[in-house]
Design an enzyme around this catalytic site. Structure first.
Site, PDB file in Angstrom:
ATOM      1  N   ASP A  51     -23.491 -25.051 -23.602  1.00  0.00           N
ATOM      2  CA  ASP A  51     -22.403 -25.824 -24.184  1.00  0.00           C
ATOM      3  C   ASP A  51     -21.254 -24.825 -24.406  1.00  0.00           C
ATOM      4  OD1 ASP A  51     -21.044 -27.919 -25.665  1.00  0.00           O
ATOM      5  OD2 ASP A  51     -21.520 -26.730 -27.438  1.00  0.00           O
ATOM      6  N   ASP A  70     -17.940 -25.307 -26.758  1.00  0.00           N
ATOM      7  CA  ASP A  70     -17.381 -25.224 -28.115  1.00  0.00           C
ATOM      8  C   ASP A  70     -18.486 -24.976 -29.139  1.00  0.00           C
ATOM      9  OD1 ASP A  70     -14.661 -25.963 -27.301  1.00  0.00           O
ATOM     10  OD2 ASP A  70     -15.470 -27.964 -26.954  1.00  0.00           O
TER      11      ASP A  70
HETATM   12  C1  BG6 Z   1     -17.000 -30.986 -27.452  1.00  0.00           C
HETATM   13  C2  BG6 Z   1     -16.674 -30.673 -28.882  1.00  0.00           C
HETATM   14  O1  BG6 Z   1     -17.386 -29.793 -26.807  1.00  0.00           O
HETATM   15  O2  BG6 Z   1     -15.867 -31.530 -26.763  1.00  0.00           O
HETATM   16  C3  BG6 Z   1     -16.067 -31.886 -29.573  1.00  0.00           C
HETATM   17  O3  BG6 Z   1     -17.867 -30.288 -29.557  1.00  0.00           O
HETATM   18  C4  BG6 Z   1     -14.868 -32.396 -28.770  1.00  0.00           C
HETATM   19  O4  BG6 Z   1     -15.664 -31.519 -30.876  1.00  0.00           O
HETATM   20  C5  BG6 Z   1     -15.334 -32.715 -27.350  1.00  0.00           C
HETATM   21  O5  BG6 Z   1     -14.304 -33.546 -29.389  1.00  0.00           O
HETATM   22  C6  BG6 Z   1     -14.206 -33.239 -26.457  1.00  0.00           C
HETATM   23  O6  BG6 Z   1     -13.260 -32.219 -26.288  1.00  0.00           O
HETATM   24  P1  BG6 Z   1     -11.827 -32.372 -25.622  1.00  0.00           P
HETATM   25  O7  BG6 Z   1     -11.379 -30.951 -25.462  1.00  0.00           O
HETATM   26  O8  BG6 Z   1     -12.029 -33.063 -24.298  1.00  0.00           O
HETATM   27  O9  BG6 Z   1     -11.005 -33.179 -26.542  1.00  0.00           O
HETATM   28 MG    MG Z   2     -20.652 -27.496 -29.079  1.00  0.00          MG
END
Ligand code: BG6
Ligand code: MG
Length: 208
Positions: free
Chosen positions: A7, A9
């Site tokens: 993963d 984030d």
């Molecule tokens: C995930 C995060 O990796 O991505 C979430 O944990 C986030 O918090 C989701 O909302 C979507 O991300 P993005 O960058 O497409 O808005």
């Molecule tokens: Mg994550």
């Protein structure tokens, strides 16, 4: 382990805090309280589904256009926070762990819900380390659906039982387990009880 699926984030990079701040600001702007506990349930969840959860909490109805505008503003706020990001915001041990996987011939994939993933990988200077990238631009079914990890394993030419998934989100650990993967939870046993084992950081995992 023939393959490692990461993963993004909260596992490789410290962006979970920026998603939290931007979602909190968005929730508060429509009159919804948003706690750290609420945030645990949004981690790993796509942008569109995260917004749905916030609106549901506040019993708020919005049109498709209004929802799109809210998602756009959340992403703007997120990008403002992430704008100054550099390789220093990689989480402790993350890049050395990726490099050690690479040197051992373990294939590496990204399995993220984020549409911003390619930009973040570039900022960290680690795009070249990945054999496959599966992100929110590729897969529309959000974690806890296992599609993101199953697609990543398939792109590596491996089965789920040959891969380990590294995840910090409740939804992500669930996705990995539903997909038949061994899952290392990055965080605590209290938050991620379904993980097969827990590490505080990838650095801690790599020295075991
Ligand atoms: C995930 C995060 O990796 O991505 C979430 O944990 C986030 O918090 C989701 O909302 C979507 O991300 P993005 O960058 O497409 O808005
Ligand atoms: Mg994550």
């Amino acid at each position: 382990m023939k393959g490692a699926i990461f993963d993004l984030d909260g596992v490789l990079v410290d962006t979970a805090k920026y998603h939290y701040q931007a979602w909190k600001r968005l929730a508060n702007s429509v009159g919804v309280e948003f706690s750290l506990d609420d945030n645990e349930h949004l981690k790993g969840v796509s942008r569109a589904e995260s917004l749905e959860l916030i609106l549901k909490k506040g019993n708020i109805e919005k049109s498709a256009e209004e929802k799109q505008a809210l998602m756009d503003v959340k992403n703007e706020w997120y990008l403002e926070l992430a704008a100054e990001m550099n390789p220093d915001e990689a989480l402790p041990g993350a890049i050395p762990f990726l490099e050690s996987c690479k040197s051992k011939g373990i294939k590496i994939a990204l399995g993220s819900s984020s549409k911003n993933a390619p930009m973040i990988l570039e900022r960290l200077g680690i795009t070249h380390l990945f054999d496959a990238i599966v992100d929110g631009n590729v897969v529309s079914k959000s974690k806890p659906d296992p599609t993101v990890f199953l697609t990543a394993a398939e792109k590596l030419g491996l089965t789920p039982s040959e891969c380990i998934v590294f995840e910090d989100a409740i939804s992500g650990v669930q996705a990995a387990k539903t997909g038949g993967f061994y899952c290392v939870g990055i965080g605590t046993k209290e938050v991620l009880p379904l993980a097969d084992e827990i590490a505080t950081t990838l650095g801690e995992y790599s020295v075991r």
